[in-house]
Design a protein around this motif. Structure first.
Motif, PDB file in Angstrom:
ATOM      1  N   SER A 144       1.197  -1.720  -0.311  1.00 44.21           N
ATOM      2  CA  SER A 144      -0.025  -0.086   0.011  1.00 44.21           C
ATOM      3  C   SER A 144       0.674   1.390  -0.073  1.00 44.21           C
ATOM      4  O   SER A 144       0.823   2.286  -0.874  1.00 44.21           O
ATOM      5  N   LEU A 145       1.955   1.310   0.938  1.00 40.95           N
ATOM      6  CA  LEU A 145       3.374   2.320   0.788  1.00 40.95           C
ATOM      7  C   LEU A 145       3.481   2.533  -0.498  1.00 40.95           C
ATOM      8  O   LEU A 145       3.750   3.687  -1.071  1.00 40.95           O
ATOM      9  N   ASN A 146       3.393   1.361  -1.015  1.00 38.15           N
ATOM     10  CA  ASN A 146       4.654   1.414  -2.128  1.00 38.15           C
ATOM     11  C   ASN A 146       3.610   2.726  -3.674  1.00 38.15           C
ATOM     12  O   ASN A 146       4.266   3.416  -4.603  1.00 38.15           O
ATOM     13  N   SER A 147       2.245   1.545  -3.830  1.00 43.13           N
ATOM     14  CA  SER A 147       1.388   2.676  -4.204  1.00 43.13           C
ATOM     15  C   SER A 147       0.416   4.472  -4.387  1.00 43.13           C
ATOM     16  O   SER A 147       0.357   4.813  -4.587  1.00 43.13           O
ATOM     17  N   LEU A 148       0.589   4.087  -2.878  1.00 42.35           N
ATOM     18  CA  LEU A 148       0.984   5.394  -2.272  1.00 42.35           C
ATOM     19  C   LEU A 148       2.049   6.360  -3.299  1.00 42.35           C
ATOM     20  O   LEU A 148       1.902   7.960  -3.338  1.00 42.35           O
ATOM     21  N   LEU A 149       3.274   5.754  -2.882  1.00 43.75           N
ATOM     22  CA  LEU A 149       4.560   6.525  -3.759  1.00 43.75           C
ATOM     23  C   LEU A 149       4.046   6.967  -4.724  1.00 43.75           C
ATOM     24  O   LEU A 149       4.683   8.180  -5.742  1.00 43.75           O
ATOM     25  N   ARG A 150       3.977   5.619  -5.674  1.00 49.47           N
ATOM     26  CA  ARG A 150       3.231   6.317  -7.091  1.00 49.47           C
ATOM     27  C   ARG A 150       2.347   7.000  -7.405  1.00 49.47           C
ATOM     28  O   ARG A 150       2.123   8.172  -8.136  1.00 49.47           O
ATOM     29  N   TYR A 175      15.695  -5.449   0.167  1.00 48.74           N
ATOM     30  CA  TYR A 175      16.093  -6.317  -0.423  1.00 48.74           C
ATOM     31  C   TYR A 175      17.103  -6.873  -0.123  1.00 48.74           C
ATOM     32  O   TYR A 175      18.124  -7.548   0.265  1.00 48.74           O
ATOM     33  N   TYR A 176      18.216  -5.827  -0.642  1.00 47.34           N
ATOM     34  CA  TYR A 176      19.522  -6.316  -1.431  1.00 47.34           C
ATOM     35  C   TYR A 176      21.232  -6.075  -0.844  1.00 47.34           C
ATOM     36  O   TYR A 176      22.083  -6.740  -0.749  1.00 47.34           O
ATOM     37  N   LEU A 177      20.706  -5.319   0.480  1.00 47.31           N
ATOM     38  CA  LEU A 177      21.430  -5.128   1.176  1.00 47.31           C
ATOM     39  C   LEU A 177      21.326  -5.692   2.708  1.00 47.31           C
ATOM     40  O   LEU A 177      22.627  -5.580   3.158  1.00 47.31           O
ATOM     41  N   VAL A 200      14.306   2.486  -1.583  1.00 51.97           N
ATOM     42  CA  VAL A 200      14.170   1.843  -0.942  1.00 51.97           C
ATOM     43  C   VAL A 200      14.307   0.076  -0.943  1.00 51.97           C
ATOM     44  O   VAL A 200      14.460  -0.658  -0.654  1.00 51.97           O
ATOM     45  N   GLN A 201      13.169  -0.216  -1.337  1.00 48.47           N
ATOM     46  CA  GLN A 201      13.459  -1.651  -2.340  1.00 48.47           C
ATOM     47  C   GLN A 201      14.716  -2.567  -2.845  1.00 48.47           C
ATOM     48  O   GLN A 201      14.956  -3.772  -1.684  1.00 48.47           O
ATOM     49  N   GLN A 211      11.302  -6.539   4.744  1.00 50.11           N
ATOM     50  CA  GLN A 211      10.306  -6.418   5.129  1.00 50.11           C
ATOM     51  C   GLN A 211       9.549  -5.604   5.539  1.00 50.11           C
ATOM     52  O   GLN A 211       9.115  -3.876   5.256  1.00 50.11           O
ATOM     53  N   SER A 212       9.952  -5.095   7.208  1.00 47.35           N
ATOM     54  CA  SER A 212       9.509  -4.354   7.972  1.00 47.35           C
ATOM     55  C   SER A 212      10.108  -3.342   7.848  1.00 47.35           C
ATOM     56  O   SER A 212      10.088  -2.399   8.186  1.00 47.35           O
ATOM     57  N   ILE A 213      11.634  -3.207   7.499  1.00 48.15           N
ATOM     58  CA  ILE A 213      12.480  -1.861   7.157  1.00 48.15           C
ATOM     59  C   ILE A 213      11.877  -0.662   6.023  1.00 48.15           C
ATOM     60  O   ILE A 213      11.666   0.372   6.856  1.00 48.15           O
ATOM     61  N   ILE A 214      11.044  -1.917   4.646  1.00 49.24           N
ATOM     62  CA  ILE A 214      11.128  -0.934   4.308  1.00 49.24           C
ATOM     63  C   ILE A 214       9.687  -0.585   5.221  1.00 49.24           C
ATOM     64  O   ILE A 214       9.426   1.307   4.571  1.00 49.24           O
ATOM     65  N   VAL A 215       8.417  -1.244   5.659  1.00 48.51           N
ATOM     66  CA  VAL A 215       7.779  -0.508   5.946  1.00 48.51           C
ATOM     67  C   VAL A 215       8.118   0.059   6.926  1.00 48.51           C
ATOM     68  O   VAL A 215       7.493   1.773   6.660  1.00 48.51           O
TER      69      VAL A 215
END
Length: 475
Positions: free
Chosen positions: A395-401, A417-419, A412-413, A447-451
């Motif tokens: 939902s937050l990614n959709s808000l960014l769009r 995810y990769y670091l 962020v993703q 995922q929790s950090i992204i949120v």
């Protein structure tokens, strides 16, 4: 609220076609009204996403009784089509979740159609290099796979050669369905997908079994169904609804690509980063053992279907919020944003509770082998908990769009995810010998950090007035 205006251009001012009295009555709303709108949009979209997901993956059921080699070939081909094709189209098309609703909310109706035409043309051009990859995929597979899997590699390459025929149709459908979503016509893609999914099942039976074409019948059925998707959308526009937003074909379609690509490329990276992370987890699981790989495939498949629920809320809510920004209703947009995140959180909780309630049933749906069954049973609680941050992050990614900041989401993703997520998961899996449980712990922490990061941005840093000004500039 918006009158039809076929003469609107990209330079037309926002709110020019909105009745002032209606606007005053609509600038404020309560959370119940926003929740009702998002729920109404989400329901048909949820079914549509599940049907589309099932359509592209249906071929594995069509060849399921032909043999292990055929199943392996379809799985390999499906993974390739998704990573190098379908998710590319889906990711790029999400830029229309910003552009089209903002144009519609501004009253520039035909600009919705122009945005769709531009992105469709860009993605059709992109099908040329994608098609080249698919055409030569068998040679790539032969280099990567062990010698005993050569027949699987050749069959997967054959599947991809046939799938090329359906790639343009899939690309057109991804942009075309945004044309309807911007107008609030979320049932249009549902009607089309019901028809094409039914035809796909029938053609799969007809080609693979009735006409005894065998393996090649499965990709032919999927390619034909994908090609029919945009055709039926066009019929919907012509004969049912949505034509008021169509833009006449003109040279304008070749101009104004810069702002579109500034949104499209980060949007694609945001989706591709998550998809590749899950595929890398699958590859790492194969190094842990056959049982771990089977359990990973089961939990990943389950999470994928659960994701469609939260993703439908995110797309519906993001489209509505982008419309409100385009219309200048910033207080409503802020309210709708909070409602959408809470609705996504509720969807994550619901997914978790359903998975936990069916914990003893779900493993048997994937395997009746005792060791695999127990491994899935052991992992399900962790997979259930992951549904909460996954839904909120979506939902937050959709808000960014919606606010025109997919670039922030892509940064962020990719970084988390990769670091953080994947390296931590690998460390836990191999360093502490937590096996696949460690991999999922790493993704859960990531995922929790992204949120946390994206949630903090919307809580403290988002500037709705700036988002509105940028929407004006895009017009």
């Amino acid at each position: 609220m918006i009158s039809e205006d076929q003469g609107a251009t990209e330079s037309s001012p926002l709110l020019r076609n909105i009745d002032p009295e209606a606007a005053n009555n609509s600038k404020k709303s309560g959370w119940r009204q926003e929740l009702a709108i998002i729920s109404r949009y989400s329901a048909p979209l949820m079914i549509s996403l599940l049907l589309q997901h099932a359509l592209t993956g249906s071929s594995i059921f069509m060849v399921g009784h032909l043999g292990k080699r055929e199943i392996g070939a379809v799985s390999l081909a499906n993974m390739t089509t998704q990573i190098t094709g379908y998710f590319v189209f889906q990711g790029l098309a999400t830029c229309l979740d910003t552009l089209c609703p903002q144009a519609y909310g501004s009253g520039n109706l035909t600009l919705v159609g122009l945005h769709v035409q531009r992105l469709t043309l860009f993605m059709l051009v992109l099908t040329i290099p994608i098609g080249a990859i698919w055409w030569n995929a068998d040679h790539i597979f032969l280099l990567i796979l062990p010698s005993e899997s050569q027949e699987t590699a050749i069959l997967a390459g054959l599947y991809l050669k046939i799938a090329i025929a359906g790639a343009p149709g899939y690309a057109c459908f991804e942009s075309g369905k945004r044309f309807f979503q911007a107008q609030g016509l979320f049932s249009a893609s549902l009607v089309v997908l019901v028809i094409c999914s039914t035809l796909n099942i029938f053609m799969g039976w007809l080609f693979v079994w009735r006409l005894q074409w065998g393996f090649v019948g499965a990709p032919i059925a999927v390619a034909v169904a994908n090609s029919l998707l945009p055709v039926l959308l066009a019929f919907y526009v012509i004969f049912i609804k949505g034509s008021e937003c169509w833009h006449p074909i003109s040279a304008e379609v070749w101009r104004g690509w810069g702002p579109m690509l500034q949104l499209a490329i980060p949007s694609w990276l945001m989706i591709e980063a998550e998809v590749l992370a899950w595929e890398i987890m699958t590859l790492i699981s194969s190094r842990l053992g056959a049982t771990e790989l089977a359990a990973q495939a089961a939990i990943s498949t389950l999470s994928d279907f659960a994701f469609q629920i939260s993703f439908s809320i995110a797309v519906a809510g993001g489209t509505h919020i982008a419309y409100l920004i385009g219309a200048g209703f910033l207080q409503r947009a802020a309210t709708a944003a909070r409602v959408m995140v809470l609705a996504a959180f509720g969807a994550g909780i619901s997914n978790m509770l359903v998975i936990l309630a069916l914990r003893s049933v779900i493993p048997g749906l994937f395997s009746d082998i005792g060791e695999v069954w127990h491994y899935i049973f052991f992992l399900l609680p962790l997979g259930a908990v992951l549904q909460i941050p996954d839904a909120v992050a979506t939902s937050l990614n959709s808000l960014l769009r919606a606010v025109g900041r997919p670039d922030l989401g892509s940064y962020v993703q990719l970084s988390i995810y990769y670091l953080v997520g994947l390296p931590l998961g690998i460390a836990l899996a191999f360093g502490l010998r937590w096996s696949i449980f460690g991999l999922w712990c790493g993704i859960l922490i990531g995922q929790s950090i992204i949120v946390s990061i994206e949630g903090f941005y919307f809580w403290k840093m988002v500037d709705w007035a700036k988002a509105s000004r940028e929407a004006v500039e895009r017009m």
